[in-house]
Design an enzyme around this catalytic site. Sequence first.
Site, PDB file in Angstrom:
ATOM      1  N   VAL A 175       0.807  -1.283   0.310  1.00  0.00           N
ATOM      2  CA  VAL A 175      -0.080   0.595   0.168  1.00  0.00           C
ATOM      3  C   VAL A 175       0.842   0.950   0.164  1.00  0.00           C
ATOM      4  O   VAL A 175       2.112   1.244   1.279  1.00  0.00           O
ATOM      5  CB  VAL A 175      -0.910  -0.309   1.093  1.00  0.00           C
ATOM      6  N   LEU A 176       0.444   1.937  -0.899  1.00  0.00           N
ATOM      7  CA  LEU A 176       1.561   3.493  -1.012  1.00  0.00           C
ATOM      8  C   LEU A 176       0.992   4.416  -0.487  1.00  0.00           C
ATOM      9  O   LEU A 176      -0.749   4.992  -0.403  1.00  0.00           O
ATOM     10  CB  LEU A 176       1.836   3.895  -2.319  1.00  0.00           C
TER      11      LEU A 176
ATOM     12  N   HIS B 293      -7.192  -3.744 -10.737  1.00  0.00           N
ATOM     13  CA  HIS B 293      -7.721  -4.967  -9.196  1.00  0.00           C
ATOM     14  C   HIS B 293      -8.027  -6.040 -10.535  1.00  0.00           C
ATOM     15  O   HIS B 293      -9.446  -5.506 -11.390  1.00  0.00           O
ATOM     16  CB  HIS B 293      -8.580  -4.096  -8.333  1.00  0.00           C
TER      17      HIS B 293
ATOM     18  N   GLU C 192      -7.100  -8.919 -17.387  1.00  0.00           N
ATOM     19  CA  GLU C 192      -6.212  -7.660 -17.105  1.00  0.00           C
ATOM     20  C   GLU C 192      -5.631  -7.758 -18.470  1.00  0.00           C
ATOM     21  O   GLU C 192      -4.728  -6.711 -18.824  1.00  0.00           O
ATOM     22  CB  GLU C 192      -5.486  -8.248 -16.199  1.00  0.00           C
TER      23      GLU C 192
HETATM   24  C1  GRF Z   1      -2.876 -10.250 -10.520  1.00  0.00           C
HETATM   25  O1  GRF Z   1      -3.823 -10.842 -10.890  1.00  0.00           O
HETATM   26  C2  GRF Z   1      -3.384  -9.063 -10.069  1.00  0.00           C
HETATM   27  O2  GRF Z   1      -4.752  -8.420 -11.140  1.00  0.00           O
HETATM   28  C3  GRF Z   1      -3.590  -9.095  -9.070  1.00  0.00           C
HETATM   29  O3  GRF Z   1      -2.048  -9.308  -8.939  1.00  0.00           O
HETATM   30  C4  GRF Z   1      -2.286 -10.714  -9.667  1.00  0.00           C
HETATM   31  C5  GRF Z   1      -1.041 -11.238  -9.999  1.00  0.00           C
HETATM   32  O4  GRF Z   1      -0.276 -10.169 -11.400  1.00  0.00           O
HETATM   33  N1  GRF Z   1      -2.894  -7.476  -8.508  1.00  0.00           N
HETATM   34  P1  GRF Z   1       1.457 -10.297 -12.296  1.00  0.00           P
HETATM   35  O5  GRF Z   1       1.125 -11.872 -12.664  1.00  0.00           O
HETATM   36  O6  GRF Z   1       2.521 -10.066 -11.388  1.00  0.00           O
HETATM   37  O7  GRF Z   1       1.294  -8.659 -13.068  1.00  0.00           O
END
Ligand code: GRF
Length: 202
Positions: free
Chosen positions: A93-94, A110, A175
């Site tokens: 968290v920033l 998210h 995503e």
């Molecule tokens: C993903 O599900 C993303 O939504 C969450 O972290 C997970 C892994 O992301 N924030 P990545 O493969 O490290 O980009």
Amino acid sequence: MLRVGVLVSGSGTNLQSILDAERAGELGGARVLCVVSNKPGVRALERAKAAGIEAIVVNHKQFGSREAFEDALVNVLRPHQIDLVVLAGFMRVLTPHFLSAYADRVINIHPALLPSFPGVDAQKQAFDAGVKLTGVTVHFVDEGTDTGPIIAQVGVPVRDDDTAESLRKRILEQEHLLYPRVIRAIAEGRVRREGRRVFVSE
Ligand code: GRF
């Protein structure tokens, strides 16, 4: 040219989708200039190196406070004159300390339709809640957790034969499509925020 810094903590599949879009000329001219991980030895760092991008570890465990950690992050980003900080699987968290240095210029992805299912394991939260539709949200980061103004969302239906894992996989695929599209829109100047509402023009 939009100068992008990406913060990661793990596998980096979102980072990879952004790098692939950049290479394909589909990131609106934006360029990823550095990747910073709070954890050493993660796959995301290898992905950055393979793409010839500066990959740096700023290990949050080595700092006595969140502010000191965030100052170290800013010190890595500053020489690159970063315009947009992209959180891609970044698990810290920033605080307003960091956000004040990059006001309105930090975005996060998210794996749920915020404000539903904030926090960790959002995919499983949705699955266990029995929703018929979940999805992906890209939002500006504010001082809360997953509470910033929403930029874009895409729905992902939950199928009767889904498991938490099959749902997680399908969400992740979305995503990888949504994040580059949002970064491209920002790079092309097509994103405008008015209070809590964000408008993306085609
Ligand atoms: C993903 O599900 C993303 O939504 C969450 O972290 C997970 C892994 O992301 N924030 P990545 O493969 O490290 O980009």
